[in-house]
Scaffold this active site. Structure first.
Site, PDB file in Angstrom:
ATOM      1  N   TYR A   1       0.851  -1.196   0.000  1.00  0.00           N
ATOM      2  CA  TYR A   1       0.000   0.000   0.000  1.00  0.00           C
ATOM      3  C   TYR A   1       0.884   1.242   0.000  1.00  0.00           C
ATOM      4  O   TYR A   1       2.066   1.186   0.362  1.00  0.00           O
ATOM      5  CB  TYR A   1      -0.872   0.039   1.255  1.00  0.00           C
ATOM      6  CG  TYR A   1      -1.976  -0.988   1.297  1.00  0.00           C
ATOM      7  CD1 TYR A   1      -3.100  -0.868   0.489  1.00  0.00           C
ATOM      8  CD2 TYR A   1      -1.916  -2.069   2.180  1.00  0.00           C
ATOM      9  CE1 TYR A   1      -4.132  -1.797   0.548  1.00  0.00           C
ATOM     10  CE2 TYR A   1      -2.941  -3.003   2.239  1.00  0.00           C
ATOM     11  CZ  TYR A   1      -4.040  -2.859   1.420  1.00  0.00           C
ATOM     12  OH  TYR A   1      -5.047  -3.778   1.471  1.00  0.00           O
TER      13      TYR A   1
ATOM     14  N   ARG B   1     -17.382  -0.404   6.307  1.00  0.00           N
ATOM     15  CA  ARG B   1     -17.839  -1.794   6.289  1.00  0.00           C
ATOM     16  C   ARG B   1     -18.701  -2.053   7.514  1.00  0.00           C
ATOM     17  O   ARG B   1     -18.205  -2.216   8.634  1.00  0.00           O
ATOM     18  CB  ARG B   1     -16.629  -2.732   6.234  1.00  0.00           C
ATOM     19  CG  ARG B   1     -15.777  -2.462   4.993  1.00  0.00           C
ATOM     20  CD  ARG B   1     -14.393  -3.054   5.060  1.00  0.00           C
ATOM     21  NE  ARG B   1     -13.567  -2.533   3.958  1.00  0.00           N
ATOM     22  CZ  ARG B   1     -12.268  -2.651   3.885  1.00  0.00           C
ATOM     23  NH1 ARG B   1     -11.600  -3.305   4.836  1.00  0.00           N
ATOM     24  NH2 ARG B   1     -11.605  -2.135   2.875  1.00  0.00           N
TER      25      ARG B   1
ATOM     26  N   LYS C   1      -2.739  -2.574  -8.760  1.00  0.00           N
ATOM     27  CA  LYS C   1      -4.006  -3.250  -8.443  1.00  0.00           C
ATOM     28  C   LYS C   1      -5.056  -2.233  -7.992  1.00  0.00           C
ATOM     29  O   LYS C   1      -4.783  -1.385  -7.138  1.00  0.00           O
ATOM     30  CB  LYS C   1      -3.784  -4.271  -7.328  1.00  0.00           C
ATOM     31  CG  LYS C   1      -5.029  -5.071  -6.935  1.00  0.00           C
ATOM     32  CD  LYS C   1      -4.687  -6.097  -5.871  1.00  0.00           C
ATOM     33  CE  LYS C   1      -5.878  -6.972  -5.512  1.00  0.00           C
ATOM     34  NZ  LYS C   1      -6.929  -6.197  -4.806  1.00  0.00           N
TER      35      LYS C   1
ATOM     36  N   HIS D   1     -11.520  -4.064  -5.199  1.00  0.00           N
ATOM     37  CA  HIS D   1     -11.152  -4.469  -3.845  1.00  0.00           C
ATOM     38  C   HIS D   1     -12.196  -5.417  -3.250  1.00  0.00           C
ATOM     39  O   HIS D   1     -12.500  -5.382  -2.051  1.00  0.00           O
ATOM     40  CB  HIS D   1     -10.989  -3.235  -2.943  1.00  0.00           C
ATOM     41  CG  HIS D   1      -9.883  -3.370  -1.940  1.00  0.00           C
ATOM     42  ND1 HIS D   1      -8.643  -2.807  -2.119  1.00  0.00           N
ATOM     43  CD2 HIS D   1      -9.819  -4.003  -0.741  1.00  0.00           C
ATOM     44  CE1 HIS D   1      -7.877  -3.066  -1.070  1.00  0.00           C
ATOM     45  NE2 HIS D   1      -8.573  -3.806  -0.227  1.00  0.00           N
TER      46      HIS D   1
END
Length: 383
Positions: free
Chosen positions: A129, A164, A254, A278
């Site tokens: 990251y 989330r 990605k 993701h």
């Protein structure tokens, strides 16, 4: 019962893992619309069935980034997946090695780079990251070089973590201090097999690659607080220059969903991209990977290697992604479920199922080699 498909592994993992860990792995962001789209859109890809094509001799091997693979598949990076089984990333990399495919270790893994390197027989990939602390990033890339990692997967779709809801409901987020710890302890105690295998024998207090910067703090809340505070929202395309200055091997970006971003990756020298949202865990409501993939392939052609992930639950899904234009796929939740269900043996079983299902799907579409799978295998445009 021996799992016959990925959903069987998912159910076995749900029964074995504490709720907070299963929901963290299984869930998406907000209302989980994109999470569901990833699966449903891929299931709706229509393939052409062909007959009398002589499919007796099948070859599933391919080349990705100079490496010959037994399947056009890699295990995707998943944060904390190693908590699904004792020293789980080490078990997963052994299964990947045996299957002849790459394993990708997450920056936020449970097992650190050097431990996974000791367990591996073949080069694996490392995921990174963009972290505020560039010295920490530089040190991780140096460790990845020392571990002879064969590719760097640079994740760009997480300048901030997604919202989330499941993590709030289980106490993994939003329940600080003793209250959250007690909720997780109760959930762990309800899974005694996991509690002994991972919670006691698995040394969960050793928080992988980020342990040195936590400076002795070992709680999972400390881990997530570090993540929230250290992802860098100022990330931009020029940061690839920093990555390139430190990493000379294959660089895979990605988290690409837009053709214009794919073109930027080409211009800035990426060797590959992963078309990915993701796993539906970041911005809810965006395109599924299956929907986003064909326009991106049209935009960049063969100027870099296009991979894809998201919603892949079978070998048939792998063939669908290849027909939509991907050169290979990353399996995410599939291996995490299998690891949670049965450790290394589960991951090996899952990969054997993927291979067997690919062989059937290829035979029934009339192809015998991976490089024969393309848009000509799609019926009516596919989607």
């Amino acid at each position: 019962m021996t799992p016959a498909c990925i959903s069987d592994f998912r159910e076995a993992a749900r029964r074995r893992l504490p709720r907070f860990l299963f929901e963290y792995m299984d869930g998406g962001s907000y209302a989980e619309v994109t999470l569901r789209r990833n699966i449903s859109d891929l299931e709706n890809v229509a393939l052409r069935q062909r007959v009398l094509r002589n499919v007796a001799d099948m070859d599933l091997t391919t080349q990705l980034f100079g490496q010959k693979l037994a399947l056009p598949v890699a295990l995707a990076p998943i944060g904390l997946a190693g908590l699904n089984a004792r020293r789980g990333e080490c078990q997963a990399v052994r299964a990947a090695d045996k299957a002849g495919i790459p394993f990708t270790l997450s920056t936020v893994s449970a097992c650190p780079l050097d431990e996974v390197a000791s367990a591996a027989d073949k080069p694996f990939w490392f995921q990174l990251y963009m972290i505020r602390d560039r010295a920490f990033m530089r040190d991780l890339m140096q460790q990845a070089k020392a571990a002879q990692c064969s590719a760097l997967v640079f994740t760009v779709d997480m300048p901030v973590p997604g919202s989330r809801y499941r993590d709030y409901r289980t106490g993994l987020a939003g329940s600080p201090g003793l209250a959250g710890a007690m909720r997780r302890t109760v959930q762990g105690a309800a899974r005694p097999g996991w509690a002994w295998d991972v919670g006691v024998m698995g040394r969960p207090h050793q928080l992988g690659n980020v342990a040195p910067v936590l400076q002795g703090r070992t709680g999972i809340e400390d881990f997530f607080a570090w993540m929230r505070n250290n992802f860098d929202p100022s990330i931009n395309w020029r940061d690839l220059d920093f990555i390139r200055s430190e990493w000379s091997g294959p660089l895979i970006v990605k988290g690409i969903l837009d053709p214009e971003d794919a073109k930027e990756a080409v211009e800035l020298g990426a060797d590959g991209i992963v078309v990915s949202n993701h796993g539906g865990r970041q911005l809810d409501g965006v395109l599924s990977s299956a929907k986003a993939l064909p326009p991106i392939v049209d935009a960049v052609g063969d100027r870099l290697t296009v991979l894809a992930d998201g919603g892949i639950r079978s070998g048939l899904d792998v063939v669908r992604m290849l027909a939509l234009g991907a050169k290979g796929v990353l399996l995410g939740r599939a291996w995490a479920y299998a690891l949670g269900a049965a450790g290394e043996a589960g991951v090996s079983r899952m990969l054997a199922l993927i291979e067997a299902e690919m062989r059937v799907a290829m035979a029934l579409t009339g192809v015998t080699r991976i490089d024969q799978i393309n848009q000509n295998n799609l019926a009516g445009g596919g989607l």
